[in-house]
Design an enzyme around this catalytic site. Structure first.
Site, PDB file in Angstrom:
ATOM      1  CG  HIS A 155      -0.153   0.661   2.764  1.00 31.84           C
ATOM      2  ND1 HIS A 155       0.215  -0.882   3.226  1.00 31.84           N
ATOM      3  CD2 HIS A 155      -0.365   0.928   3.388  1.00 31.84           C
ATOM      4  CE1 HIS A 155       0.958  -0.574   4.366  1.00 31.84           C
ATOM      5  NE2 HIS A 155       0.208   0.696   4.711  1.00 31.84           N
ATOM      6  CG  HIS A 162       0.102   4.338   4.127  1.00 28.92           C
ATOM      7  ND1 HIS A 162      -0.705   3.998   5.484  1.00 28.92           N
ATOM      8  CD2 HIS A 162      -0.876   5.758   4.222  1.00 28.92           C
ATOM      9  CE1 HIS A 162      -1.756   3.589   5.226  1.00 28.92           C
ATOM     10  NE2 HIS A 162      -1.743   5.538   4.841  1.00 28.92           N
ATOM     11  CG  ASP A 212       5.444   2.863   7.410  1.00 28.47           C
ATOM     12  OD1 ASP A 212       4.463   3.318   6.740  1.00 28.47           O
ATOM     13  OD2 ASP A 212       5.110   1.651   7.655  1.00 28.47           O
ATOM     14  CG  HIS A 213       4.116   0.094   4.107  1.00 32.07           C
ATOM     15  ND1 HIS A 213       3.916  -0.820   4.592  1.00 32.07           N
ATOM     16  CD2 HIS A 213       4.026   0.795   5.309  1.00 32.07           C
ATOM     17  CE1 HIS A 213       3.666  -1.398   5.942  1.00 32.07           C
ATOM     18  NE2 HIS A 213       4.056   0.119   6.127  1.00 32.07           N
ATOM     19  CG  HIS A 216      -4.042   0.390   7.046  1.00 29.73           C
ATOM     20  ND1 HIS A 216      -3.685   1.349   8.182  1.00 29.73           N
ATOM     21  CD2 HIS A 216      -3.022   0.701   6.227  1.00 29.73           C
ATOM     22  CE1 HIS A 216      -2.692   1.664   8.364  1.00 29.73           C
ATOM     23  NE2 HIS A 216      -2.153   1.451   7.195  1.00 29.73           N
ATOM     24  CG  ASP A 221       0.808  -1.598   7.713  1.00 35.40           C
ATOM     25  OD1 ASP A 221       1.489  -2.033   8.402  1.00 35.40           O
ATOM     26  OD2 ASP A 221       0.637   0.081   7.722  1.00 35.40           O
ATOM     27  CG  HIS A 275       3.895  -2.001  11.350  1.00 35.66           C
ATOM     28  ND1 HIS A 275       5.398  -0.458  11.876  1.00 35.66           N
ATOM     29  CD2 HIS A 275       3.302  -1.244  10.398  1.00 35.66           C
ATOM     30  CE1 HIS A 275       4.904   0.670  10.550  1.00 35.66           C
ATOM     31  NE2 HIS A 275       3.737  -0.108   9.776  1.00 35.66           N
TER      32      HIS A 275
HETATM   33 ZN    ZN Z   1       0.183   2.122   6.735  1.00 40.15          ZN
END
Ligand code: ZN
Length: 258
Positions: free
Chosen positions: A56, A58, A60-61, A114, A131, A169
């Protein structure tokens, strides 16, 4: 069984490095939010990057995707319905990522909740779910509805018990504290909480988990359990006839849980 190693990034992310079964010098990375730790891991393990999978949008990905793709000239696979940092092989539900050159094949599952275009990759008895599912928890609903997220979790829960789940995570300890508040009588939750507390005290990694384990300890996969429904109804102060209503109450409770 796939050989998968975690690469730590930021405060609690895991970027998963998957060694190619048919070429042990090459690897695929899932959700490289940061290129630096991946470059270091590749160098240390003597691996060459062969492809990038993204679940996805975001940061941090995807933060390291552009740099890694440019440096290594590899194909990037990502969700068709989300904005990606570079050109990707756009994937939607039911698509298959097939890389005979690496001995890898993953089925793509659309798992909205998410984020709306979130996808997961399932193959070789492993699930890379970004996530969507965490051990003893699930992702926050940034874009989707409780109905969408529960639908996604239900699809994941239909996979075999021994599926190894590579979550993005290290949230397991905090999630288990919450799970114990939801189900104080669940001995699987309490036993796992003790074990994870010890593991985390040594900075150990609690993943991958398995779906069989998650079915026993994860309150978000247990919305149809009478005990979970009862505690959600007590919190809501009214009956919750639909599992999605139970899910919504538990998810909102977790959002404010410390
Ligand atoms: Zn995320």
């Amino acid at each position: 069984m796939l050989e998968v190693t975690p690469v730590r990034a930021f405060s609690d992310n895991y970027l998963w490095l998957v060694r190619a079964p048919s070429d042990e010098r090459r690897a695929v990375v899932v959700d490289p939010g940061d290129a630096g730790p991946i470059e270091a891991a590749l160098a240390q393990q003597g691996l060459r990057l062969a492809a990038i999978l993204v679940t996805h949008h975001h940061p941090d990905h995807v933060g390291g995707v552009q740099a890694l793709a440019a440096e290594h000239g590899v194909e990037v696979y990502g969700p068709a319905r989300e904005r990606m940092p570079c050109e990707v092989r756009a994937l939607d539900d039911g698509d298959v990522v097939s890389r005979a050159d690496l001995g890898l094949e993953f089925r793509v599952m659309a798992v909205p909740g998410h984020t709306l275009g979130h996808v997961a990759y399932y193959g070789h008895g492993a699930l890379f779910c970004g996530d969507t599912l965490f051990s003893a928890g699930c992702g926050r609903l940034f874009e989707g509805t409780p109905e969408q997220m529960l639908g996604s979790l239900d699809r994941i829960a239909a996979l075999p018990d021994d599926t190894r789940v590579y979550c993005a995570h290290e949230y397991t300890l905090a999630n288990l504290r919450f799970a114990a508040a939801v189900e104080p009588g669940n001995t699987d939750v309490l036993g796992t909480l003790e074990a994870v507390r010890e593991l985390r005290a040594r900075d150990g990694i609690t993943l991958p988990t398995t779906l069989g384990r998650e079915r026993r300890i994860n309150p978000f996969l247990r919305c149809r359990e009478p005990a979970v429904r009862a505690v959600a109804e007590a919190r809501a102060g009214n009956p919750l006839p639909r599992p999605a209503d139970v899910f919504a109450v538990i998810r909102a409770w977790k959002d404010g849980f410390r």
